[in-house]
Scaffold this active site. Structure first.
Site, PDB file in Angstrom:
ATOM      1  N   GLU A  16      79.108  36.200   6.382  1.00 29.64           N
ATOM      2  CA  GLU A  16      77.895  35.863   7.260  1.00 29.64           C
ATOM      3  C   GLU A  16      76.898  35.141   6.574  1.00 29.64           C
ATOM      4  O   GLU A  16      76.354  34.294   7.494  1.00 29.64           O
ATOM      5  CB  GLU A  16      77.149  37.200   7.831  1.00 29.64           C
ATOM      6  CG  GLU A  16      78.071  38.199   8.758  1.00 29.64           C
ATOM      7  CD  GLU A  16      79.130  38.886   8.041  1.00 29.64           C
ATOM      8  OE1 GLU A  16      79.280  38.729   6.801  1.00 29.64           O
ATOM      9  OE2 GLU A  16      79.829  39.779   8.765  1.00 29.64           O
ATOM     10  N   LEU A  17      76.846  35.089   5.539  1.00 29.74           N
ATOM     11  CA  LEU A  17      75.950  34.555   4.764  1.00 29.74           C
ATOM     12  C   LEU A  17      76.291  32.774   4.722  1.00 29.74           C
ATOM     13  O   LEU A  17      75.355  32.138   4.941  1.00 29.74           O
ATOM     14  CB  LEU A  17      75.658  34.882   3.172  1.00 29.74           C
ATOM     15  CG  LEU A  17      74.638  34.035   2.539  1.00 29.74           C
ATOM     16  CD1 LEU A  17      73.256  34.572   2.785  1.00 29.74           C
ATOM     17  CD2 LEU A  17      74.754  34.499   0.885  1.00 29.74           C
ATOM     18  N   ILE A 438      94.788   9.844  -9.506  1.00 30.90           N
ATOM     19  CA  ILE A 438      95.117  11.318  -9.930  1.00 30.90           C
ATOM     20  C   ILE A 438      96.094  12.309  -9.212  1.00 30.90           C
ATOM     21  O   ILE A 438      96.433  13.227  -9.438  1.00 30.90           O
ATOM     22  CB  ILE A 438      93.758  12.060 -10.368  1.00 30.90           C
ATOM     23  CG1 ILE A 438      92.957  10.989 -11.267  1.00 30.90           C
ATOM     24  CG2 ILE A 438      93.865  13.407 -11.040  1.00 30.90           C
ATOM     25  CD1 ILE A 438      93.617  10.770 -12.600  1.00 30.90           C
ATOM     26  N   GLY A 439      96.211  11.877  -7.922  1.00 29.39           N
ATOM     27  CA  GLY A 439      97.015  12.497  -7.089  1.00 29.39           C
ATOM     28  C   GLY A 439      96.718  12.486  -5.741  1.00 29.39           C
ATOM     29  O   GLY A 439      97.170  12.260  -4.697  1.00 29.39           O
ATOM     30  N   ASP A 606      99.017  19.140 -13.733  1.00 29.42           N
ATOM     31  CA  ASP A 606      97.425  19.271 -13.802  1.00 29.42           C
ATOM     32  C   ASP A 606      97.123  20.503 -14.601  1.00 29.42           C
ATOM     33  O   ASP A 606      97.449  21.552 -14.219  1.00 29.42           O
ATOM     34  CB  ASP A 606      96.783  19.128 -12.418  1.00 29.42           C
ATOM     35  CG  ASP A 606      96.908  17.811 -11.526  1.00 29.42           C
ATOM     36  OD1 ASP A 606      96.928  16.851 -12.409  1.00 29.42           O
ATOM     37  OD2 ASP A 606      97.230  17.850 -10.554  1.00 29.42           O
ATOM     38  N   HIS A 701      83.054  11.589  -8.073  1.00 29.42           N
ATOM     39  CA  HIS A 701      82.269  12.717  -7.377  1.00 29.42           C
ATOM     40  C   HIS A 701      80.991  12.026  -6.602  1.00 29.42           C
ATOM     41  O   HIS A 701      80.589  12.669  -5.903  1.00 29.42           O
ATOM     42  CB  HIS A 701      81.808  13.559  -8.570  1.00 29.42           C
ATOM     43  CG  HIS A 701      82.810  14.060  -9.179  1.00 29.42           C
ATOM     44  ND1 HIS A 701      83.284  13.315 -10.422  1.00 29.42           N
ATOM     45  CD2 HIS A 701      83.505  15.361  -9.054  1.00 29.42           C
ATOM     46  CE1 HIS A 701      84.172  14.030 -11.015  1.00 29.42           C
ATOM     47  NE2 HIS A 701      84.354  15.436 -10.259  1.00 29.42           N
ATOM     48  N   CYS A 733      89.321  11.656 -11.240  1.00 34.48           N
ATOM     49  CA  CYS A 733      89.788  13.004 -10.751  1.00 34.48           C
ATOM     50  C   CYS A 733      90.582  12.355  -9.309  1.00 34.48           C
ATOM     51  O   CYS A 733      90.441  11.249  -8.935  1.00 34.48           O
ATOM     52  CB  CYS A 733      88.868  13.958 -10.384  1.00 34.48           C
ATOM     53  SG  CYS A 733      89.529  15.654 -10.085  1.00 34.48           S
TER      54      CYS A 733
HETATM   55  N1  GLN Z   1      96.115  16.387  -8.798  1.00 35.58           N
HETATM   56  C1  GLN Z   1      94.892  16.758  -8.230  1.00 35.58           C
HETATM   57  C2  GLN Z   1      94.140  16.003  -7.052  1.00 35.58           C
HETATM   58  O1  GLN Z   1      94.299  14.685  -7.181  1.00 35.58           O
HETATM   59  C3  GLN Z   1      93.895  17.364  -9.293  1.00 35.58           C
HETATM   60  C4  GLN Z   1      92.693  17.992  -8.869  1.00 35.58           C
HETATM   61  C5  GLN Z   1      91.769  18.208  -9.962  1.00 35.58           C
HETATM   62  O2  GLN Z   1      91.957  18.105 -11.407  1.00 35.58           O
HETATM   63  N2  GLN Z   1      90.891  19.312  -9.882  1.00 35.58           N
HETATM   64  O3  GLN Z   1      93.385  16.420  -6.393  1.00 35.58           O
HETATM   65 ZN    ZN Z   2      90.283  16.399 -12.111  1.00 38.95          ZN
END
Ligand code: GLN
Ligand code: ZN
Length: 762
Positions: A16-17, A438-439, A606, A701, A733
């Site tokens: 609920e929060l 990274i994927g 990973d 990010h 990432c």
């Molecule tokens: N292979 C993942 C991705 O690319 C790695 C995520 C992570 O490092 N937290 O989303």
């Molecule tokens: Zn990452």
């Protein structure tokens, strides 16, 4: 013997929060409606705790976003930039500190957030100025006390909870380098004394001050600050009727007990974590024996979801009672129950053999009641409890897997890196500065809907696979057009990198409603590792091989490593952690070998949680690294020299663990270092990292698209620290949280920068 609790989950049984906060943020409800939701959650939490016969009930453990931020607001630690007239309610100021604020006039960034000790909870980092003033700024704590008093009709059982002054300073950061945050100790203790004075004037009998830093390796400065603060606090309140309970948790405090040498007789009550460190009991008992100090035994595990083994707890309680007497003993969970889901009764689909061994927050509170009954002589409860916990169900144990869960000396790659590198180079024929990602690629709403429809059976398997394949084909084409060297399949079939594997491996399950707060309104549902782990069918092969069949370029297979699966789940406690980790590692090894068998030449495992899994005390690092590195070796070492193993870790502070990271012996490691402008790579001038490395050339990010030029400059800088021929070029990432436009444009610039580097930097 009093029973108490350090804190209860505050997200509400049906989250609920989260729902209310998100509605408030999007202007769909007003603040009064939001406050009422808070009030209702608190009432429900208190009702559970009152009904279960707790003797002392925590208060002020509720929070709309984060309890560290609550404290910052309580004592006026609000950076100037947030003090704009726009915020008519404190709650708006509060949320803007947590989440930032933007309109056509203002653009205020959110405050920094970081992990709460070694948990998955994140707090908002307080920011101090040199002349930081502390003053009473909010009344939340006092309102909540009145609310609880109205339910209980007295103040006697109410225990307001606050983070203690030293841990609070410790968790914050200085705005500039002109001072040390511990310089503020005198001022901050003054405000605590003022708050406690008010509580006493209200007839409050218990105040809980949390000092989790007592379980860390402390510097002399920190020790002096604790000594100073508590000498002052205890001396000030020693003659009052109110007791100050100093709580430690997440590890033992025996190494730090000498801080209290001079004034241990003044300490009213102290709480220790006997789940993490059962061995500290003797030392603490003998330390307080000659005083009147009450000892609170943290015996119920607030970090995991298994039933308490009463037999063990009773032994500790009895020992304590015989040493210091029953009225000086309290029992409680080891830490706040914030880290476990609320109510097991909501789980309808867990197999009885497993569910019977489990316990969520509500059940844990009742366990205290059981323990009290046992101490009073009820042996039946004790007997039933051990037979439930010791019951060996065959859905939990698997003889074959048990036999396999070991590590032998030869679980290393067949040849050393330099030999493997030569062989791989010959086959792969990659250019200098090879580019990859990274994927994950952007997870759009459409992709999420597709997955959810499949889970809810509104989409048949065939249709679902057709759709996912379309996304994969599309991302392969996009990557080819951009000119990346090593491609990925995009991870569209995965909601979460751990949950995906937990649903497919034997020995793991995911709950229906087992939500735990991660930060603010974000909750996670950690999977449960209940039994021996194995893989009876391939997990990722179909998707990766499909991707590889659609391109002549190399496609990198994508797996989550054993330590990360372990760290982001609730783990069985009936066998050592390392054994569970090895079991997961063996299952991942099976998958690695399947991928290799089907022609996948590069496989990434990973391990983003490797660093956060580090024990709080340095003396325990060695044994942690021993099993975590071995787990990685189990998972990765079965392949031929020609198969290239990558790993990815999304953190940047690796200076103190660089040796262990190199012990993993991954052929390529990708890490985060863009935010520090490659400064972090300085360590490589001291430690020569032997294998290949992708330093993470831009920050995913942020929505910002990095320019070709800035990426080129970072590549150039990276060359100062690392041998050119070992450098990979990649974002720092996965691209899951970005929009397609942001992802594509950024990678285009990255690839262009790498191409220029190949000409200019040889
Ligand atoms: N292979 C993942 C991705 O690319 C790695 C995520 C992570 O490092 N937290 O989303
Ligand atoms: Zn990452």
């Amino acid at each position: 013997m009093l029973k108490h609790n350090l804190g209860f989950p505050r997200i509400g049984k049906g989250r609920e929060l989260k729902i209310a906060c998100e509605k408030y943020w999007s202007n769909n409800i007003d603040y009064l409606t939001l406050f009422n939701v808070g009030k209702k959650i608190r009432k429900e939490n208190w009702d559970i705790q009152i009904k279960s016969n707790l003797d002392i009930i925590p208060c002020n453990d509720f929070s709309f976003y984060d309890h560290v931020l609550d404290l910052s607001i309580l004592i006026g630690v609000v950076p100037e930039s947030y003090l704009i007239p726009k915020f008519k309610n404190i709650i708006d100021l509060y949320f803007s500190m947590a989440r930032g604020y933007q309109d056509n006039k203002f653009d205020i960034k959110a405050m920094e957030m970081t992990k709460w000790f070694n948990t998955n909870y994140h707090y908002i980092v307080p920011e101090f100025t040199k002349n930081q003033k502390f003053f009473l700024y909010s009344k939340k704590i006092f309102y909540e006390i009145e609310e609880l008093k109205n339910i209980l009709n007295s103040y006697d059982k109410i225990k307001p909870v606050l983070i203690g002054p030293v841990s609070y300073l410790f968790l914050g950061k200085e705005k500039d380098t002109s001072f040390n945050k511990m310089d503020l100790i005198d001022n901050i203790v003054t405000i605590y004394i003022k708050i406690i004075d008010i509580l006493i004037s209200k007839n409050i009998k218990w105040v809980q001050l949390d000092e989790p830093i007592l379980s860390l390796d402390l510097s002399d400065r920190e020790k002096t600050s604790i000594k100073y603060a508590y000498k002052k606090i205890y001396k000030h309140f020693h003659n009052s009727d109110t007791k100050i309970l100093l709580t430690s948790y997440f590890d033992g405090i025996s190494d730090n007990l000498n801080i209290f040498n001079e004034f241990y007789k003044y300490i009213d009550a102290i709480h220790i974590d006997l789940v993490e460190d059962p061995n500290q009991l003797d030392k603490v008992l003998s330390f307080i024996k000659e005083s009147k100090t009450i000892l609170s035994l943290g015996i119920i595990n607030g970090r995991n979801i298994w039933k308490n083994l009463y037999h063990n707890s009773v032994k500790k309680i009895e020992k304590s009672i015989s040493s210091i007497g029953e009225d000086r003993v309290m029992i409680a969970p080891n830490c706040s129950l914030l880290h476990v889901p609320i109510d097991l009764e909501d789980e309808k689909y867990i197999h009885y053999d497993i569910k019977n061994k489990m316990s969520f927050a509500k059940q844990k509170i009742y366990e205290l009641n059981d323990l009290e009954k046992i101490i009073k002589g009820d042996k039946n409860i004790l007997f039933n409890n051990s037979s439930t916990i010791n019951f060996k169900s065959n859905i939990i144990y698997n003889k074959e897997i048990q036999k396999r869960s070991y590590y032998s000396k030869d679980l290393k790659r067949k040849n050393i890196f330099s030999i493997r590198q030569k062989k791989q180079r010959k086959i792969f024929n990659l250019p200098l500065f090879p580019t990859t990602t990274i994927g994950s690629f952007p997870q759009t709403k459409e992709i999420r809907i597709t997955r959810n429809k499949f889970i809810r059976k509104q989409l048949c398997k065939k249709e679902y696979e057709k759709k996912i394949k379309k996304y994969i084909l599309d991302v392969i084409k996009k990557q080819e057009n951009i000119g990346l060297d090593v491609l990925v399949h995009g991870e569209f079939e995965r909601n979460d990198m751990v949950e995906f594997f937990s649903e497919k491996l034997n020995g793991m399950l995911s709950t229906n409603n087992g939500w735990v707060q991660s930060y603010g309104s974000r909750c996670v549902k950690p999977p449960i590792i209940y039994g021996d782990i194995s893989r009876n069918k391939e997990l990722t092969v179909d998707w990766i091989c499909y991707a590889q069949s659609k391109t002549k370029k190399l496609v990198k297979g994508m797996l989550t490593g054993p330590v990360t699966i372990l760290k982001w789940s609730f783990v069985r406690d009936d066998q050592s952690l390392y054994k569970t980790s090895y079991q997961i590692a063996w299952a991942i090894r099976d998958e690695v070998l399947s991928l290799e068998k089907y022609g996948i030449k590069i496989i990434q495992i990973d391990e983003p949680a490797l660093r956060e899994g580090l024990p709080l005390k340095k003396k325990n690092w060695k044994s942690y690294f021993d099993w975590s590195i071995k787990s990685f070796h189990i998972a990765s070492s079965g392949v031929k020299d020609e198969t290239q193993i990558h790993t990815h870790m999304c953190y940047s502070e690796f200076n103190d663990i660089i040796k262990e990271i190199s012990d993993l012996d991954a052929d390529v490691i990708t890490i985060e270092s863009s935010r520090s402008n490659m400064e972090l790579l300085k360590i490589f001038s001291i430690f020569s990292y032997p294998n290949q490395i992708g330093p993470g050339i831009y920050d995913i990010h942020s929505p910002r698209i990095p320019t070709e030029k800035e990426i080129f400059n970072l590549i150039k800088k990276a060359c100062n620290f690392l041998p050119k021929e070992n450098i990979w070029i990649n974002p720092d990432c996965g691209l899951k949280t970005r929009t397609w436009n942001e992802a594509v444009e950024s990678i285009k610039n990255m690839v262009k920068a790498a191409k220029i580097a190949r000409i200019k930097l040889i």
